[in-house]
Scaffold this active site. Structure first.
Site, PDB file in Angstrom:
ATOM      1  N   SER A 145       0.485  -1.081  -0.224  1.00  0.00           N
ATOM      2  CA  SER A 145       0.312  -0.233  -0.019  1.00  0.00           C
ATOM      3  C   SER A 145       1.292   1.474  -0.322  1.00  0.00           C
ATOM      4  CB  SER A 145      -1.000   0.226   0.980  1.00  0.00           C
ATOM      5  OG  SER A 145      -1.355   0.877   1.381  1.00  0.00           O
ATOM      6  N   TYR A 158      -2.184  -0.253   9.962  1.00  0.00           N
ATOM      7  CA  TYR A 158      -2.093  -0.881   8.856  1.00  0.00           C
ATOM      8  C   TYR A 158      -0.501  -0.521   8.104  1.00  0.00           C
ATOM      9  CZ  TYR A 158      -3.257  -1.558   3.644  1.00  0.00           C
ATOM     10  OH  TYR A 158      -3.356  -1.866   2.702  1.00  0.00           O
TER      11      TYR A 158
END
Ligand code: NAP
Length: 239
Positions: A145, A158
């Protein structure tokens, strides 16, 4: 050889929905045999139906919680017995956890993000490296990501788990690159129309985003023997 054993074999995590499901379908369309992993058994069975409907034969379904490291350890032996090798690993499973201030992130949120996004992938590498080594061109791609490089407020569980994944994959790639035909890379899909994205950005119009079906071919391309990048961090580009 006949049936699945004559095809290239790919293991896809996160195959029950979103990008992983689209990758599994695209692989089947390109005549790969898919070993599909996720927890949602019914969704895996639907994937199998859809692969059969494409004329792609049957998939191998393995309902499994990636937080259970011992289950990951048990994957390799039956796969070796049946196929003798693994040609591709598409590690698409991911957990957002919750967007939360770092000082309020609970142990449960940290456990989920670190286990699913980072530790499970290390455990998969540990279990599957010998099988990928048996292929003439073992390829692995891990979904990362933009948050791994640009952490933002409230994204620490995350972002930290994806940064750890990046470090893991780039290290592994450096180990295998010169001494084996294997290749390992990272792929950032960017904002994609999935349930994870909707959870992270509930106010966003999903119709503005690329679909998983648009993103999947770029991931499948990274599993081909002709793809020779190693240790790269690839950003999806919409065409
Ligand atoms: P998604 O729609 O939420 O799908 C996540 C997948 O991961 C599901 O198949 C889910 O299956 C599986 N999974 C989650 N926890 C699991 C567990 N404990 N054990 C086994 N499987 C588990 O997510 P997505 O948007 O397709 O994301 C795919 C990947 O791209 C992720 O790594 C994500 O971080 C990354 N990514 C996505 C975006 C985006 O905008 N969508 C952007 C950047 C990066 P079950 O629930 O059935 O187990």
């Amino acid at each position: 050889m006949s049936g699945a054993a004559a095809k290239r074999i790919a293991l896809v995590t996160g195959a029950s929905r979103g990008i992983g499901r689209a990758v599994a379908l695209e692989l089947a369309r390109q005549n790969w045999h898919v070993v599909a992993i996720a927890r949602a058994q019914k969704a895996l069975e639907k994937l199998d139906d859809d692969i059969r409907a494409l004329g792609g034969g049957e998939a191998t379904l393995i309902p499994l919680d990636l937080k259970d490291g011992a289950s990951i350890d048990q994957l390799a032996a039956p796969l070796f017995e049946r196929f003798g090798k693994l040609d591709g690993l598409a590690a698409c499973a991911g957990a957002l956890g919750s967007l939360t201030p770092a000082h309020q992130a609970t142990p449960a949120i940290m456990d989920e993000t670190i286990l699913v996004n980072y530790l499970a992938n290390q455990r998969l590498i540990r279990a599957l490296h010998p099988l990928l080594r048996e292929s003439d061109a073992g390829r692995a791609v891990f979904l990362t990501s933009g948050a791994s490089k640009n952490p933002r407020a409230y994204w620490s569980p995350y972002a930290a788990s994806k940064a750890a994944l990046d470090a893991l994959v780039i290290s592994w790639a450096a180990e295998i690159g010169n001494v084996t035909p294997m290749r390992a890379n990272l792929f950032n899909p960017g904002g994609t129309r999935t349930s994870m994205r909707a959870k992270a950005f509930p106010g966003e119009d999903p119709m503005t985003l690329p679909t998983p079906e648009e993103v999947a071919p770029s991931i499948v391309a990274m599993l081909q023997p002709s793809y020779t990048e190693n240790g790269a961090w690839i950003q999806f580009e919409r065409r």
